[in-house]
Design a protein around this motif. Structure first.
Motif, PDB file in Angstrom:
ATOM      1  N   ARG A   1       1.749   4.094   6.118  1.00 48.15           N
ATOM      2  CA  ARG A   1       1.631   3.485   7.438  1.00 48.15           C
ATOM      3  C   ARG A   1       1.706   4.528   8.545  1.00 48.15           C
ATOM      4  NH1 ARG A   1      -1.037  -0.913   6.286  1.00 48.15           N
ATOM      5  NH2 ARG A   1       0.193  -2.605   5.347  1.00 48.15           N
ATOM      6  N   ILE A   2       2.517   5.566   8.353  1.00 48.47           N
ATOM      7  CA  ILE A   2       2.613   6.612   9.375  1.00 48.47           C
ATOM      8  C   ILE A   2       1.287   7.362   9.490  1.00 48.47           C
ATOM      9  CG2 ILE A   2       3.684   8.848   9.892  1.00 48.47           C
ATOM     10  CD1 ILE A   2       6.315   7.655   8.785  1.00 48.47           C
ATOM     11  N   VAL A   3       0.698   7.735   8.352  1.00 47.66           N
ATOM     12  CA  VAL A   3      -0.600   8.412   8.389  1.00 47.66           C
ATOM     13  C   VAL A   3      -1.657   7.479   8.979  1.00 47.66           C
ATOM     14  CG1 VAL A   3      -2.426   9.433   6.973  1.00 47.66           C
ATOM     15  CG2 VAL A   3      -0.034   9.930   6.463  1.00 47.66           C
ATOM     16  N   GLN A   4      -1.627   6.215   8.594  1.00 45.25           N
ATOM     17  CA  GLN A   4      -2.588   5.242   9.111  1.00 45.25           C
ATOM     18  C   GLN A   4      -2.490   5.126  10.624  1.00 45.25           C
ATOM     19  OE1 GLN A   4      -1.857   0.995   8.376  1.00 45.25           O
ATOM     20  NE2 GLN A   4      -3.951   0.840   7.583  1.00 45.25           N
ATOM     21  N   GLU A   5      -1.262   4.990  11.145  1.00 49.23           N
ATOM     22  CA  GLU A   5      -1.090   4.846  12.581  1.00 49.23           C
ATOM     23  C   GLU A   5      -1.478   6.123  13.315  1.00 49.23           C
ATOM     24  OE1 GLU A   5      -0.439   3.301  16.220  1.00 49.23           O
ATOM     25  OE2 GLU A   5      -0.504   2.224  14.306  1.00 49.23           O
ATOM     26  N   ALA A   6      -1.164   7.293  12.734  1.00 55.54           N
ATOM     27  CA  ALA A   6      -1.527   8.558  13.367  1.00 55.54           C
ATOM     28  C   ALA A   6      -3.046   8.703  13.471  1.00 55.54           C
ATOM     29  CB  ALA A   6      -0.926   9.719  12.586  1.00 55.54           C
TER      30      ALA A   6
ATOM     31  N   PRO B   1       0.824  -1.215   0.000  1.00 63.07           N
ATOM     32  CA  PRO B   1       0.000   0.000   0.000  1.00 63.07           C
ATOM     33  C   PRO B   1       0.848   1.250   0.000  1.00 63.07           C
ATOM     34  CG  PRO B   1       0.009  -1.037   2.170  1.00 63.07           C
ATOM     35  CD  PRO B   1       0.706  -1.982   1.237  1.00 63.07           C
ATOM     36  N   GLY B   2       0.267   2.342  -0.466  1.00 63.99           N
ATOM     37  CA  GLY B   2       0.954   3.628  -0.511  1.00 63.99           C
ATOM     38  C   GLY B   2      -0.046   4.758  -0.367  1.00 63.99           C
ATOM     39  N   LEU B   3       0.433   5.984  -0.564  1.00 65.15           N
ATOM     40  CA  LEU B   3      -0.445   7.133  -0.396  1.00 65.15           C
ATOM     41  C   LEU B   3      -1.574   7.164  -1.420  1.00 65.15           C
ATOM     42  CD1 LEU B   3       2.069  10.000   0.498  1.00 65.15           C
ATOM     43  CD2 LEU B   3       0.509   8.759   2.007  1.00 65.15           C
ATOM     44  N   GLY B   4      -1.470   6.368  -2.471  1.00 64.79           N
ATOM     45  CA  GLY B   4      -2.576   6.265  -3.422  1.00 64.79           C
ATOM     46  C   GLY B   4      -3.844   5.724  -2.780  1.00 64.79           C
ATOM     47  N   ARG B   5      -3.675   5.041  -1.645  1.00 65.70           N
ATOM     48  CA  ARG B   5      -4.829   4.499  -0.927  1.00 65.70           C
ATOM     49  C   ARG B   5      -5.305   5.424   0.179  1.00 65.70           C
ATOM     50  NH1 ARG B   5      -3.836  -1.527   0.964  1.00 65.70           N
ATOM     51  NH2 ARG B   5      -5.760  -0.961   2.070  1.00 65.70           N
ATOM     52  N   LEU B   6      -4.827   6.674   0.177  1.00 64.15           N
ATOM     53  CA  LEU B   6      -5.220   7.610   1.225  1.00 64.15           C
ATOM     54  C   LEU B   6      -6.735   7.876   1.245  1.00 64.15           C
ATOM     55  CD1 LEU B   6      -3.984   9.162   3.517  1.00 64.15           C
ATOM     56  CD2 LEU B   6      -3.596  11.089   1.971  1.00 64.15           C
ATOM     57  N   PRO B   7      -7.402   8.028   0.082  1.00 62.39           N
ATOM     58  CA  PRO B   7      -8.864   8.211   0.128  1.00 62.39           C
ATOM     59  C   PRO B   7      -9.576   7.046   0.825  1.00 62.39           C
ATOM     60  CG  PRO B   7      -8.026   8.823  -2.023  1.00 62.39           C
ATOM     61  CD  PRO B   7      -6.891   8.192  -1.290  1.00 62.39           C
ATOM     62  N   GLU B   8      -9.089   5.837   0.593  1.00 61.90           N
ATOM     63  CA  GLU B   8      -9.672   4.677   1.258  1.00 61.90           C
ATOM     64  C   GLU B   8      -9.461   4.752   2.763  1.00 61.90           C
ATOM     65  OE1 GLU B   8      -8.679  -0.110   1.381  1.00 61.90           O
ATOM     66  OE2 GLU B   8      -8.206   1.040  -0.436  1.00 61.90           O
ATOM     67  N   LEU B   9      -8.276   5.227   3.163  1.00 56.78           N
ATOM     68  CA  LEU B   9      -7.990   5.374   4.590  1.00 56.78           C
ATOM     69  C   LEU B   9      -8.896   6.431   5.218  1.00 56.78           C
ATOM     70  CD1 LEU B   9      -6.004   4.247   6.696  1.00 56.78           C
ATOM     71  CD2 LEU B   9      -4.458   6.142   6.141  1.00 56.78           C
ATOM     72  N   VAL B  10      -9.118   7.522   4.512  1.00 63.55           N
ATOM     73  CA  VAL B  10     -10.007   8.580   5.000  1.00 63.55           C
ATOM     74  C   VAL B  10     -11.430   8.049   5.152  1.00 63.55           C
ATOM     75  CG1 VAL B  10     -11.039  10.803   4.405  1.00 63.55           C
ATOM     76  CG2 VAL B  10      -8.591  10.447   4.074  1.00 63.55           C
ATOM     77  N   GLU B  11     -11.854   7.228   4.190  1.00 62.88           N
ATOM     78  CA  GLU B  11     -13.197   6.655   4.260  1.00 62.88           C
ATOM     79  C   GLU B  11     -13.339   5.737   5.466  1.00 62.88           C
ATOM     80  OE1 GLU B  11     -16.156   3.859   1.519  1.00 62.88           O
ATOM     81  OE2 GLU B  11     -14.282   4.670   0.690  1.00 62.88           O
ATOM     82  N   GLN B  12     -12.317   4.940   5.735  1.00 59.82           N
ATOM     83  CA  GLN B  12     -12.366   4.056   6.896  1.00 59.82           C
ATOM     84  C   GLN B  12     -12.411   4.859   8.192  1.00 59.82           C
ATOM     85  OE1 GLN B  12      -8.931   1.598   6.496  1.00 59.82           O
ATOM     86  NE2 GLN B  12      -9.778   0.349   4.850  1.00 59.82           N
ATOM     87  N   ALA B  13     -11.608   5.934   8.259  1.00 64.18           N
ATOM     88  CA  ALA B  13     -11.642   6.789   9.443  1.00 64.18           C
ATOM     89  C   ALA B  13     -13.015   7.419   9.609  1.00 64.18           C
ATOM     90  CB  ALA B  13     -10.559   7.858   9.340  1.00 64.18           C
ATOM     91  N   GLY B  14     -13.652   7.794   8.488  1.00 64.44           N
ATOM     92  CA  GLY B  14     -14.997   8.360   8.555  1.00 64.44           C
ATOM     93  C   GLY B  14     -15.995   7.365   9.096  1.00 64.44           C
ATOM     94  N   ALA B  15     -15.808   6.085   8.730  1.00 64.64           N
ATOM     95  CA  ALA B  15     -16.702   5.052   9.250  1.00 64.64           C
ATOM     96  C   ALA B  15     -16.556   4.896  10.754  1.00 64.64           C
ATOM     97  CB  ALA B  15     -16.420   3.726   8.555  1.00 64.64           C
ATOM     98  N   ALA B  16     -15.383   5.257  11.281  1.00 67.43           N
ATOM     99  CA  ALA B  16     -15.145   5.188  12.724  1.00 67.43           C
ATOM    100  C   ALA B  16     -15.543   6.484  13.415  1.00 67.43           C
ATOM    101  CB  ALA B  16     -13.679   4.890  12.992  1.00 67.43           C
ATOM    102  N   GLY B  17     -16.167   7.424  12.668  1.00 62.47           N
ATOM    103  CA  GLY B  17     -16.643   8.671  13.268  1.00 62.47           C
ATOM    104  C   GLY B  17     -15.639   9.790  13.235  1.00 62.47           C
ATOM    105  N   LEU B  18     -14.569   9.652  12.467  1.00 69.16           N
ATOM    106  CA  LEU B  18     -13.538  10.686  12.403  1.00 69.16           C
ATOM    107  C   LEU B  18     -13.577  11.379  11.049  1.00 69.16           C
ATOM    108  CD1 LEU B  18     -11.055  11.939  13.878  1.00 69.16           C
ATOM    109  CD2 LEU B  18      -9.650  10.227  12.700  1.00 69.16           C
ATOM    110  N   THR B  19     -13.719  12.690  11.057  1.00 70.26           N
ATOM    111  CA  THR B  19     -13.708  13.471   9.825  1.00 70.26           C
ATOM    112  C   THR B  19     -12.277  13.906   9.538  1.00 70.26           C
ATOM    113  OG1 THR B  19     -15.950  14.274  10.231  1.00 70.26           O
ATOM    114  CG2 THR B  19     -14.607  15.511   8.659  1.00 70.26           C
ATOM    115  N   VAL B  20     -11.764  13.520   8.382  1.00 70.17           N
ATOM    116  CA  VAL B  20     -10.376  13.792   8.031  1.00 70.17           C
ATOM    117  C   VAL B  20     -10.331  14.693   6.802  1.00 70.17           C
ATOM    118  CG1 VAL B  20      -8.153  12.789   7.402  1.00 70.17           C
ATOM    119  CG2 VAL B  20      -9.688  11.540   8.923  1.00 70.17           C
ATOM    120  N   THR B  21      -9.575  15.768   6.894  1.00 63.80           N
ATOM    121  CA  THR B  21      -9.325  16.634   5.741  1.00 63.80           C
ATOM    122  C   THR B  21      -7.870  16.459   5.312  1.00 63.80           C
ATOM    123  OG1 THR B  21      -8.769  18.509   7.172  1.00 63.80           O
ATOM    124  CG2 THR B  21     -11.062  18.314   6.440  1.00 63.80           C
ATOM    125  N   VAL B  22      -7.661  16.368   4.018  1.00 66.21           N
ATOM    126  CA  VAL B  22      -6.323  16.122   3.470  1.00 66.21           C
ATOM    127  C   VAL B  22      -5.951  17.261   2.546  1.00 66.21           C
ATOM    128  CG1 VAL B  22      -4.878  14.559   2.135  1.00 66.21           C
ATOM    129  CG2 VAL B  22      -6.669  13.636   3.612  1.00 66.21           C
TER     130      VAL B  22
END
Length: 395
Positions: free
Chosen positions: A306-311, A266-287
Motif C-alpha cells: 500500500r505504501i508503494v501504491q500510494e507513493a 495484496p502484498g509485494l507479490g503484486r508489485l509487477p501488476e502495480l508497475v503495469e498499472q502505473a505504465g498504463a497511466a504513462g509512468l515508467t517504473v523501475t524496481v
C-alpha cells in the motif's frame, strides 16, 4: 496478576454457574498468597482472643477448605462464593477466632460481582451474616467455646457495615471494568473504521488516478487516433474492475465478526501488476530489490504494497516526472522501501498533504515503523519507509 477476568451477566437470582473462559489457567499464585496471609493473620489474631477456641489442626483445615475454592473463583464464581461462605460459617460455629477468615469471603464475593453474579454474592453474604447472627445470639449455648455468652449487638452492626462495604467496592470495580471494556470496544471499532477507510482510500486513489489519466488520453485521441483511444478505454475497464474487486474485498471485513476474508490481502507479490498499472497511466517504473526473497509477514507485506501504491499514485497525480524508481531492501530485522521521482511538482504540492501521506504514516506506525517524505535537494520527491520485521519471521 496471574489471571484475567471477564465480565458476565446473571441469569436469575443466582446468575449463571459459569465464569471466565475455561481455557485460562487457575489463579493459583494469588490463591496461595491469600491462603498464607489468612493462616498467618488468623494465628496472630488468635493470641488476642483467649475466649475463643484455640486454632488447632481442624481449624487450620477449615481455613484451607475455605481458601481452596478460590482457585475456581473466575470459572465458577457462584458455587465458589456459596462454598466459601458455608465453610466460613462452619469455622465460626466451631468457635475458632475471628479475623482474616472474612477476607476469603470478600475475595469470593468480589469475583462473583465482577463476573456479573451480584445477586448470588448478595445472597451468600446475607446468609453468612444471618448465620453468624444465629450463632452469636441463639446457638452459642450449644456450640463451642464452652461458657460463651451472647455477642454484643454492636458487633452485628460492624459485620453488616463490612458486608456492605465489600459489596459496594465490588460493584464499583464491576462498573469500572464495564466502562473500560466499553471504551476498548469503541477504540477497536474506531481503529477498524480507520483501517477500512485507509484501505478504501489506497484502492480508490490509485485506480481513479489511472482511470483519470486514461480518460484524458481517450478524449484527446478519440478523433485523431481511435485505436489508441480504444486502448485507453480498455485500461479504464481493467482498472475499474480491479478497483471494484478490491473494494469488495475490503467491505467483506464488515461481514459477521470472525469470518475469514474471502481473498488474500495484496502484498509485494503484486508489485509487477502495480508497475503495469502505473505504465498504463504513462509512468515508467523501475524496481530494484535486494536481500532474501522469502515471504514477508502478512501485515508488513500489505503495508509495504500500500505504501508503494500510494507513493506511485502521488507521482501520477502530483509530479511532472514520467519516471519513478522503487527500491526494496530486505534486511534481517527491517524492510526498507524507497520511491523516488525526479519532479517537478505540478498543481498541488508534491506528494500532497492530505490522506495519502497520513495513511502511509499510519500504516508504518501501526507496525512500529517510520515514514519520511519530502522534496529532494535536486528537486525530486522521495518517500522512504522503514518497517520492522519480527525475528521469527525474518524474510
Amino acid at each position: 496478576m496471574d489471571e484475567a477476568w471477564t465480565g458476565g451477566s446473571g441469569g436469575g437470582p443466582f446468575g449463571r454457574w459459569g465464569g471466565a473462559a475455561g481455557g485460562r489457567g487457575l489463579p493459583w499464585r494469588s490463591t496461595l498468597l491469600i491462603a498464607v496471609l489468612v493462616m498467618v493473620g488468623t494465628g496472630l489474631a488468635a493470641r488476642n482472643q483467649p475466649d475463643r477456641e484455640a486454632l488447632d489442626a481442624l481449624g487450620r483445615v477449615l481455613l484451607l477448605l475455605a481458601a481452596a475454592p478460590l482457585l475456581f473463583r473466575h470459572r465458577r464464581p457462584v458455587p465458589v462464593v456459596f462454598g466459601v461462605a458455608a465453610v466460613t460459617l462452619g469455622y465460626l460455629a466451631a468457635g475458632y477466632p475471628y479475623g482474616p477468615v472474612f477476607a476469603l469471603v470478600a475475595v469470593a464475593c468480589f469475583a462473583a460481582v465482577v463476573h456479573g453474579h451480584r445477586i448470588a454474592a448478595w445472597w451468600a453474604v446475607g446468609l453468612l451474616w444471618a448465620g453468624h447472627l444465629a450463632l452469636a445470639h441463639w446457638l452459642y449455648r450449644v456450640l463451642p467455646p464452652a461458657g460463651d455468652g451472647p455477642a454484643p449487638w454492636g458487633q452485628e452492626l460492624s459485620a453488616a457495615a463490612f458486608a456492605v462495604a465489600v459489596l459496594a467496592a465490588s460493584e464499583l470495580v464491576r462498573v469500572r471494568r464495564e466502562q473500560w471494556a466499553q471504551l476498548r470496544r469503541r477504540r477497536r471499532a474506531g481503529e477498524e473504521r480507520l483501517r477500512i477507510a485507509r484501505e478504501l482510500h489506497d484502492v480508490l486513489a490509485h485506480s481513479i488516478s489511472v482511470i483519470n489519466v486514461q480518460a484524458g488520453v481517450g478524449l484527446a485521441l478519440l478523433d485523431s487516433d481511435p485505436e489508441q483511444a480504444r486502448t485507453a478505454l480498455t485500461t479504464i475497464k481493467a482498472a475499474s474492475k480491479e478497483a471494484l474487486g478490491e473494494v469488495r474485498q475490503v467491505l467483506d471485513t464488515l461481514r459477521t465478526p470472525g469470518d475469514a476474508p474471502r481473498a488474500p490481502a495484496p502484498g509485494l507479490g503484486r508489485l509487477p501488476e502495480l508497475v503495469e498499472q502505473a505504465g498504463a497511466a504513462g509512468l515508467t517504473v523501475t524496481v530494484t530489490t535486494s536481500g532474501p526473497r522469502t515471504a514477508l509477514p502478512p501485515g508488513a507485506d500489505l503495508a509495504a504494497f500500500r505504501i508503494v501504491q500510494e507513493a506511485l499514485t502521488n507521482v501520477v497525480r502530483h509530479s511532472g516526472s514520467r519516471t519513478a524508481r522503487v527500491e526494496i531492501a530486505r534486511g534481517p530485522r527491517r524492510l526498507d522501501l524507497r520511491v523516488d521521482d525526479d519532479g517537478p511538482a505540478t498543481g498541488t504540492e508534491a506528494g500532497g498533504s492530505g490522506n495519502g501521506l497520513a495513511g502511509m504514516r499510519e500504516r508504518a506506525g501501526a507496525l512500529g515503523g517510520t515514514i519520511e517524505a519530502g522534496v529532494r535537494p535536486d528537486g525530486g520527491f522521495r518517500v522512504h519507509a522503514v518497517l520492522p520485521l519480527p525475528p521469527e519471521e525474518t524474510p
